[in-house]
Design a protein around this motif. Structure first.
Motif, short mmCIF file in Angstrom:
data_model
loop_
_atom_site.label_atom_id
_atom_site.label_comp_id
_atom_site.label_asym_id
_atom_site.label_seq_id
_atom_site.Cartn_x
_atom_site.Cartn_y
_atom_site.Cartn_z
N UNK A 47 0.84 -1.20 0.00
CA UNK A 47 0.00 0.00 0.00
C UNK A 47 0.88 1.26 0.00
N UNK A 48 1.97 1.23 0.75
CA UNK A 48 2.87 2.40 0.79
C UNK A 48 3.49 2.65 -0.59
N UNK A 49 3.85 1.57 -1.28
CA UNK A 49 4.43 1.73 -2.62
C UNK A 49 3.41 2.42 -3.54
N UNK A 50 2.15 2.00 -3.45
CA UNK A 50 1.10 2.61 -4.28
C UNK A 50 0.91 4.08 -3.93
N UNK A 51 0.90 4.38 -2.62
CA UNK A 51 0.74 5.79 -2.18
C UNK A 51 1.89 6.64 -2.72
N UNK A 52 3.10 6.12 -2.63
CA UNK A 52 4.27 6.89 -3.09
C UNK A 52 4.20 7.12 -4.60
N UNK A 53 3.78 6.07 -5.33
CA UNK A 53 3.67 6.23 -6.79
C UNK A 53 2.67 7.34 -7.12
N UNK A 62 9.97 0.06 -8.93
CA UNK A 62 10.84 0.21 -7.75
C UNK A 62 10.61 1.59 -7.13
N UNK A 63 9.65 1.66 -6.24
CA UNK A 63 9.28 2.89 -5.54
C UNK A 63 8.95 2.46 -4.12
N UNK A 64 9.76 2.88 -3.16
CA UNK A 64 9.58 2.37 -1.79
C UNK A 64 10.41 3.19 -0.80
N UNK A 65 10.15 3.03 0.50
CA UNK A 65 10.97 3.76 1.47
C UNK A 65 12.21 2.97 1.89
N UNK A 66 13.35 3.63 1.92
CA UNK A 66 14.57 3.03 2.48
C UNK A 66 14.57 3.28 3.98
N UNK A 67 15.19 2.38 4.73
CA UNK A 67 15.30 2.54 6.18
C UNK A 67 16.44 3.52 6.47
N UNK A 68 16.09 4.69 6.93
CA UNK A 68 17.11 5.72 7.19
C UNK A 68 16.54 7.08 6.82
N UNK A 69 17.24 8.14 7.20
CA UNK A 69 16.74 9.49 6.91
C UNK A 69 17.02 9.86 5.45
N UNK A 70 16.70 11.09 5.09
CA UNK A 70 16.87 11.54 3.70
C UNK A 70 18.25 11.23 3.13
N UNK A 71 19.28 11.36 3.93
CA UNK A 71 20.65 11.11 3.43
C UNK A 71 20.82 9.67 3.00
N UNK A 72 20.09 8.74 3.61
CA UNK A 72 20.20 7.34 3.18
C UNK A 72 19.57 7.20 1.79
N UNK A 174 12.81 17.99 0.39
CA UNK A 174 11.98 19.07 0.93
C UNK A 174 10.75 19.35 0.06
N UNK A 175 10.82 18.99 -1.22
CA UNK A 175 9.68 19.32 -2.11
C UNK A 175 8.52 18.36 -1.97
N UNK A 176 8.79 17.07 -1.74
CA UNK A 176 7.71 16.07 -1.80
C UNK A 176 6.63 16.35 -0.76
N UNK A 177 5.41 16.51 -1.25
CA UNK A 177 4.28 16.76 -0.35
C UNK A 177 3.99 18.24 -0.15
N UNK A 178 4.84 19.11 -0.71
CA UNK A 178 4.62 20.56 -0.55
C UNK A 178 4.40 21.26 -1.87
N UNK A 179 5.08 20.75 -2.92
CA UNK A 179 4.86 21.22 -4.29
C UNK A 179 4.83 19.99 -5.19
N UNK A 264 -3.05 10.88 4.79
CA UNK A 264 -3.59 12.22 5.07
C UNK A 264 -3.44 13.13 3.85
N UNK A 265 -2.27 13.08 3.22
CA UNK A 265 -2.01 13.95 2.06
C UNK A 265 -2.92 13.57 0.90
N UNK A 266 -3.02 12.28 0.64
CA UNK A 266 -3.82 11.84 -0.51
C UNK A 266 -5.31 12.06 -0.25
#
Ligand SMILES: Cc1ncc(COP(=O)(O)O)c(C=O)c1O
Length: 369
Positions: A47-53, A62-72, A174-179, A264-266
């Protein structure tokens, strides 16, 4: 023994991230942890992969969250795509472009940096000239440069990169979810973001997306990806397919939080979310102008969610930020690198981007000055 957690204060987060978190995201994080191979967790991953797409406007598998902060996310993009000797062009106009060059250099890339003045955007004509002089494997840029508040022209750069035949790597922390972020339309091959900015989720995950061309480069590598933890050739087997293979234990509750934050965003609708960011930005700029603050970045390339502001003459920015934090419980950000001591960074990201927060900040500043 006193509990350190009891002394944590409730702060209005108006810096460059993390941003405010919705109570339903905290509630999601507090749900019972389940196993990382449990069928219901795997359904949540899908479900997260679909939301991110949906949020990134991409069909990339290949669209998914990596374990770690933005730098990862940044490391994931470079470490999987760069092979020693690859020519990499970094378009640099702030701290995070500098970090990209550092990361690519450590991997043995032949790094060229095209520098632009901090506080100004990347100039596409200069990019075209640089691409005319040398063949690059990867061109990388930061969409929303958090250190300066500049929005770079990622769509126009994408056209040049496509004609050149390089892979296009874009930081959307910083852009994702704001613009708007439109990976497929912009021709982005490798994307990364972070949870703690406009997604309004605590720091801890880094959404990434790789195009088919990027996956082809990854599969065609002569040597193994030189980092075990971020190696997508293995991680894909955990995030994709009918049977999943263990790689590392996913941060289960962080993924609950990300799922709820994206929901929430979607649910609000991306157009409405982007309008809300623009609306509070306009209010902030108007209110700050009346107090004698000047915007550091030209209106045409300003980010709504990260406002670099120059305090009125005679105002010590560090002292002002300290008072805001101590007396008004508002966190603001300092300038970085050459902008340290010169600007204050005011974040209007995700849940922070609400009119009542702008009003609270403006009245606190009015009282202080
Ligand atoms: C544009 C940009 N890229 C990358 C990062 C790094 O993210 P993190 O600090 O979550 O590792 C940040 C963090 O502020 C950022 O603003």
């Amino acid at each position: 023994m006193p509990n350190k957690l009891d002394s944590l204060e409730k702060i209005l987060l108006m810096g460059p991230g993390p941003s405010m978190v919705h109570s339903s995201v905290y509630a999601a994080m507090a749900k019972d942890t389940i196993g990382h191979m449990d069928a219901s967790f795997i359904a949540l991953m899908d479900a997260i992969k679909e939301q991110l797409r949906a949020l990134c406007q991409t069909r990339n598998s290949v669209t998914m969250p990596m374990s770690g902060t933005g730098s990862s996310g940044m490391e994931t993009c470079f470490v999987n795509l760069v092979e020693p000797g690859d020519a990499v062009l970094i378009l640099q106009n702030g701290v995070f472009g500098v970090r990209m060059a550092d990361v690519a250099g450590r991997l043995g890339a032949d790094v060229d940096v095209l520098e632009f003045e901090w506080g100004t955007p990347v100039i596409t004509d200069d990019v075209a000239k640089a691409l005319g002089k040398k063949k690059y494997a990867i061109v990388a840029v930061v969409h929303a440069e958090t250190s300066t508040g500049v929005c770079n022209p990622v769509e126009a750069i994408g056209k040049l990169v496509k004609d050149h035949g390089a892979l296009y790597l874009v930081d959307c922390v910083t852009s994702l979810g704001g613009i708007e972020v439109a990976l497929d339309r912009w021709g982005v091959d490798a994307f990364y973001s972070g949870t703690q900015k406009c997604l309004s989720c605590p720091p801890g995950l880094a959404p990434i997306s790789f195009s088919e061309a990027a996956i082809a480069k990854l599969k065609g590598r002569k040597n193994k990806v030189p980092n075990w933890y971020l190696d997508l050739t293995m991680i894909i087997n955990y995030w994709e397919g009918n049977t999943r293979a263990y790689h590392h234990t996913a941060p289960i509750n962080m993924n609950y939080a990300l799922y709820q934050a994206l929901r929430l965003i979607l649910q609000e609708g991306t157009d409405k979310v982007f309008e809300r960011h623009k609306d509070v930005h306009d209010r902030l700029v108007y209110g700050l102008d009346a107090l004698g603050f000047k915007m550091y970045v030209k209106e045409s390339c300003r980010l709504p969610m990260l406002n670099a502001v120059v305090p009125p003459p005679g105002v010590d920015e560090a002292a002002l930020r300290k008072r805001m934090r101590q007396e008004y419980m508002i966190e603001l950000g300092s300038g970085l690198g050459p902008l340290a001591g010169k600007i204050i960074r005011i974040g209007l990201m995700g849940e922070t981007a609400r009119r009542e927060n702008v009003n609270r900040l403006l009245s606190a500043l009015r009282e202080c000055l």
